[in-house]
Scaffold this motif. Structure first.
Motif, PDB file in Angstrom:
ATOM      1  N   ALA A  26       0.835  -1.205   0.000  1.00  6.96           N
ATOM      2  CA  ALA A  26       0.000   0.000   0.000  1.00  6.96           C
ATOM      3  C   ALA A  26       0.867   1.251   0.000  1.00  6.96           C
ATOM      4  CB  ALA A  26      -0.930  -0.005   1.214  1.00  6.96           C
ATOM      5  N   ASP A  27       1.972   1.227   0.738  1.00 17.99           N
ATOM      6  CA  ASP A  27       2.888   2.360   0.759  1.00 17.99           C
ATOM      7  C   ASP A  27       3.487   2.599  -0.629  1.00 17.99           C
ATOM      8  OD1 ASP A  27       4.532   4.413   1.993  1.00 17.99           O
ATOM      9  OD2 ASP A  27       6.198   2.994   1.819  1.00 17.99           O
ATOM     10  N   LEU A  28       3.883   1.541  -1.299  1.00 16.70           N
ATOM     11  CA  LEU A  28       4.463   1.676  -2.639  1.00 16.70           C
ATOM     12  C   LEU A  28       3.427   2.120  -3.666  1.00 16.70           C
ATOM     13  CD1 LEU A  28       6.751  -1.470  -2.743  1.00 16.70           C
ATOM     14  CD2 LEU A  28       7.495   0.905  -2.714  1.00 16.70           C
ATOM     15  N   ALA A  29       2.190   1.652  -3.520  1.00 11.64           N
ATOM     16  CA  ALA A  29       1.177   1.929  -4.525  1.00 11.64           C
ATOM     17  C   ALA A  29       0.517   3.295  -4.370  1.00 11.64           C
ATOM     18  CB  ALA A  29       0.104   0.836  -4.485  1.00 11.64           C
ATOM     19  N   PHE A  30       0.335   3.752  -3.143  1.00 13.22           N
ATOM     20  CA  PHE A  30      -0.493   4.934  -2.930  1.00 13.22           C
ATOM     21  C   PHE A  30       0.229   6.150  -2.367  1.00 13.22           C
ATOM     22  CE2 PHE A  30      -3.418   1.253  -2.455  1.00 13.22           C
ATOM     23  CZ  PHE A  30      -4.114   1.459  -3.627  1.00 13.22           C
ATOM     24  N   SER A  31       1.433   6.001  -1.899  1.00 13.00           N
ATOM     25  CA  SER A  31       2.131   7.121  -1.281  1.00 13.00           C
ATOM     26  C   SER A  31       2.878   7.939  -2.329  1.00 13.00           C
ATOM     27  CB  SER A  31       3.121   6.604  -0.240  1.00 13.00           C
ATOM     28  OG  SER A  31       3.822   7.673   0.333  1.00 13.00           O
ATOM     29  N   LYS A  32       2.861   9.266  -2.185  1.00 16.12           N
ATOM     30  CA  LYS A  32       3.618  10.121  -3.099  1.00 16.12           C
ATOM     31  C   LYS A  32       5.119  10.013  -2.833  1.00 16.12           C
ATOM     32  CE  LYS A  32       0.004  13.456  -3.932  1.00 16.12           C
ATOM     33  NZ  LYS A  32      -0.452  14.829  -3.806  1.00 16.12           N
ATOM     34  N   HIS A  33       5.480   9.802  -1.594  1.00 13.61           N
ATOM     35  CA  HIS A  33       6.878   9.617  -1.203  1.00 13.61           C
ATOM     36  C   HIS A  33       6.977   8.333  -0.385  1.00 13.61           C
ATOM     37  CE1 HIS A  33       7.686  13.645  -2.601  1.00 13.61           C
ATOM     38  NE2 HIS A  33       6.679  14.091  -1.862  1.00 13.61           N
ATOM     39  N   PRO A  34       7.088   7.164  -1.066  1.00 14.04           N
ATOM     40  CA  PRO A  34       7.059   5.895  -0.336  1.00 14.04           C
ATOM     41  C   PRO A  34       8.273   5.717   0.582  1.00 14.04           C
ATOM     42  CG  PRO A  34       7.405   5.530  -2.686  1.00 14.04           C
ATOM     43  CD  PRO A  34       7.186   6.988  -2.494  1.00 14.04           C
ATOM     44  N   THR A  35       8.019   5.051   1.693  1.00 13.31           N
ATOM     45  CA  THR A  35       9.081   4.738   2.644  1.00 13.31           C
ATOM     46  C   THR A  35      10.076   3.768   2.030  1.00 13.31           C
ATOM     47  OG1 THR A  35       7.466   5.002   4.411  1.00 13.31           O
ATOM     48  CG2 THR A  35       9.526   3.909   4.974  1.00 13.31           C
ATOM     49  N   PHE A  36       9.560   2.752   1.357  1.00 12.61           N
ATOM     50  CA  PHE A  36      10.388   1.752   0.693  1.00 12.61           C
ATOM     51  C   PHE A  36      10.463   2.101  -0.789  1.00 12.61           C
ATOM     52  CE2 PHE A  36       8.255  -0.300   4.247  1.00 12.61           C
ATOM     53  CZ  PHE A  36       9.353  -0.736   4.964  1.00 12.61           C
ATOM     54  N   ASN A  37      11.255   3.092  -1.132  1.00 12.92           N
ATOM     55  CA  ASN A  37      11.361   3.545  -2.517  1.00 12.92           C
ATOM     56  C   ASN A  37      12.296   2.619  -3.284  1.00 12.92           C
ATOM     57  OD1 ASN A  37      11.294   4.923  -4.871  1.00 12.92           O
ATOM     58  ND2 ASN A  37      12.367   6.742  -4.127  1.00 12.92           N
ATOM     59  N   LEU A  38      11.708   1.686  -4.016  1.00 14.53           N
ATOM     60  CA  LEU A  38      12.498   0.704  -4.747  1.00 14.53           C
ATOM     61  C   LEU A  38      12.838   1.154  -6.161  1.00 14.53           C
ATOM     62  CD1 LEU A  38      10.628  -2.507  -3.598  1.00 14.53           C
ATOM     63  CD2 LEU A  38      12.734  -1.557  -2.678  1.00 14.53           C
ATOM     64  N   GLU A  39      12.304   2.286  -6.584  1.00  8.79           N
ATOM     65  CA  GLU A  39      12.572   2.771  -7.938  1.00  8.79           C
ATOM     66  C   GLU A  39      14.003   3.241  -8.124  1.00  8.79           C
ATOM     67  OE1 GLU A  39       9.727   5.779  -8.769  1.00  8.79           O
ATOM     68  OE2 GLU A  39       8.110   4.353  -9.129  1.00  8.79           O
ATOM     69  N   ARG A  40      14.687   3.501  -7.052  1.00  7.92           N
ATOM     70  CA  ARG A  40      16.067   3.990  -7.174  1.00  7.92           C
ATOM     71  C   ARG A  40      17.053   2.887  -7.537  1.00  7.92           C
ATOM     72  NH1 ARG A  40      16.431   5.048  -0.792  1.00  7.92           N
ATOM     73  NH2 ARG A  40      16.333   2.867  -0.225  1.00  7.92           N
ATOM     74  N   PHE A  41      16.637   1.616  -7.425  1.00 11.56           N
ATOM     75  CA  PHE A  41      17.499   0.498  -7.771  1.00 11.56           C
ATOM     76  C   PHE A  41      17.167   0.014  -9.183  1.00 11.56           C
ATOM     77  CE2 PHE A  41      16.868   0.066  -3.113  1.00 11.56           C
ATOM     78  CZ  PHE A  41      18.159   0.399  -2.734  1.00 11.56           C
ATOM     79  N   LYS A  42      18.194  -0.123 -10.014  1.00 11.44           N
ATOM     80  CA  LYS A  42      17.960  -0.548 -11.397  1.00 11.44           C
ATOM     81  C   LYS A  42      17.429  -1.972 -11.476  1.00 11.44           C
ATOM     82  CE  LYS A  42      21.012   2.339 -14.096  1.00 11.44           C
ATOM     83  NZ  LYS A  42      22.066   2.361 -15.102  1.00 11.44           N
ATOM     84  N   PHE A  43      17.920  -2.861 -10.603  1.00 10.64           N
ATOM     85  CA  PHE A  43      17.497  -4.255 -10.708  1.00 10.64           C
ATOM     86  C   PHE A  43      16.034  -4.433 -10.321  1.00 10.64           C
ATOM     87  CE2 PHE A  43      18.835  -4.106  -6.299  1.00 10.64           C
ATOM     88  CZ  PHE A  43      17.934  -4.939  -5.658  1.00 10.64           C
ATOM     89  N   THR A  44      15.493  -3.586  -9.438  1.00  9.40           N
ATOM     90  CA  THR A  44      14.070  -3.719  -9.119  1.00  9.40           C
ATOM     91  C   THR A  44      13.208  -3.248 -10.285  1.00  9.40           C
ATOM     92  OG1 THR A  44      14.078  -1.578  -7.990  1.00  9.40           O
ATOM     93  CG2 THR A  44      14.353  -3.541  -6.625  1.00  9.40           C
ATOM     94  N   ASN A  45      13.645  -2.216 -10.987  1.00  8.81           N
ATOM     95  CA  ASN A  45      12.921  -1.788 -12.186  1.00  8.81           C
ATOM     96  C   ASN A  45      13.000  -2.853 -13.269  1.00  8.81           C
ATOM     97  OD1 ASN A  45      12.054   0.673 -11.195  1.00  8.81           O
ATOM     98  ND2 ASN A  45      13.941   1.694 -11.780  1.00  8.81           N
ATOM     99  N   TYR A  46      14.166  -3.471 -13.405  1.00  5.52           N
ATOM    100  CA  TYR A  46      14.348  -4.523 -14.408  1.00  5.52           C
ATOM    101  C   TYR A  46      13.433  -5.712 -14.106  1.00  5.52           C
ATOM    102  CZ  TYR A  46      16.704  -8.174 -17.097  1.00  5.52           C
ATOM    103  OH  TYR A  46      16.977  -9.208 -17.947  1.00  5.52           O
ATOM    104  N   PHE A  47      13.402  -6.157 -12.844  1.00  3.95           N
ATOM    105  CA  PHE A  47      12.522  -7.263 -12.484  1.00  3.95           C
ATOM    106  C   PHE A  47      11.055  -6.862 -12.588  1.00  3.95           C
ATOM    107  CE2 PHE A  47      16.266  -9.074 -10.257  1.00  3.95           C
ATOM    108  CZ  PHE A  47      16.273 -10.291 -10.915  1.00  3.95           C
ATOM    109  N   GLY A  48      10.759  -5.589 -12.385  1.00  4.13           N
ATOM    110  CA  GLY A  48       9.394  -5.118 -12.575  1.00  4.13           C
ATOM    111  C   GLY A  48       8.961  -5.209 -14.028  1.00  4.13           C
TER     112      GLY A  48
END
Length: 116
Positions: A26-48
């Protein structure tokens, strides 16, 4: 291992982890500034990007690996079952998902711009 040893407490353990993961999602999906910001890691975007292919191909690759292991009597070897098979299945699934994304998904997603 379970955190709790009593059967009734295992229910609370599972409920705790379910709520914790639900809050993270819910934090990742709905927050404007998520606590667990995984977008800063390239491998998480790649796996996404590959997540649909990983989901689709994992069962197929796992089934083929189990069939081959049974055919060549490797399923009784614990080193093969616990170490080699997961690595081979992961690499094969990742390779298929990558090829599927590059050859099928990405070209189809690029057509989406023409219809929006």
């Amino acid at each position: 291992n379970n955190i709790f040893s009593c059967d009734i407490l295992i229910v609370f353990e599972r409920l705790f982890f379910a709520i914790a993961f639900a809050l993270i999602i819910a934090d990742l999906a709905f927050s404007k500034h998520p606590t667990f910001n995984l977008e800063r890691f390239k491998f998480t975007n790649y796996f996404g990007q590959l997540s649909f292919g990983l989901y689709c191909y994992h069962g197929i690759v796992l089934t083929i690996a189990i069939k081959l292991a049974n055919q060549y009597n490797l399923s009784s070897n614990s080193v093969f079952v616990f170490f080699i098979t997961p690595i081979v299945v992961f690499i094969a699934t990742l390779t298929l998902a990558h090829l599927s994304y590059k050859k099928f998904e990405f070209p189809l997603l690029s057509w989406k711009r023409n219809f929006i």
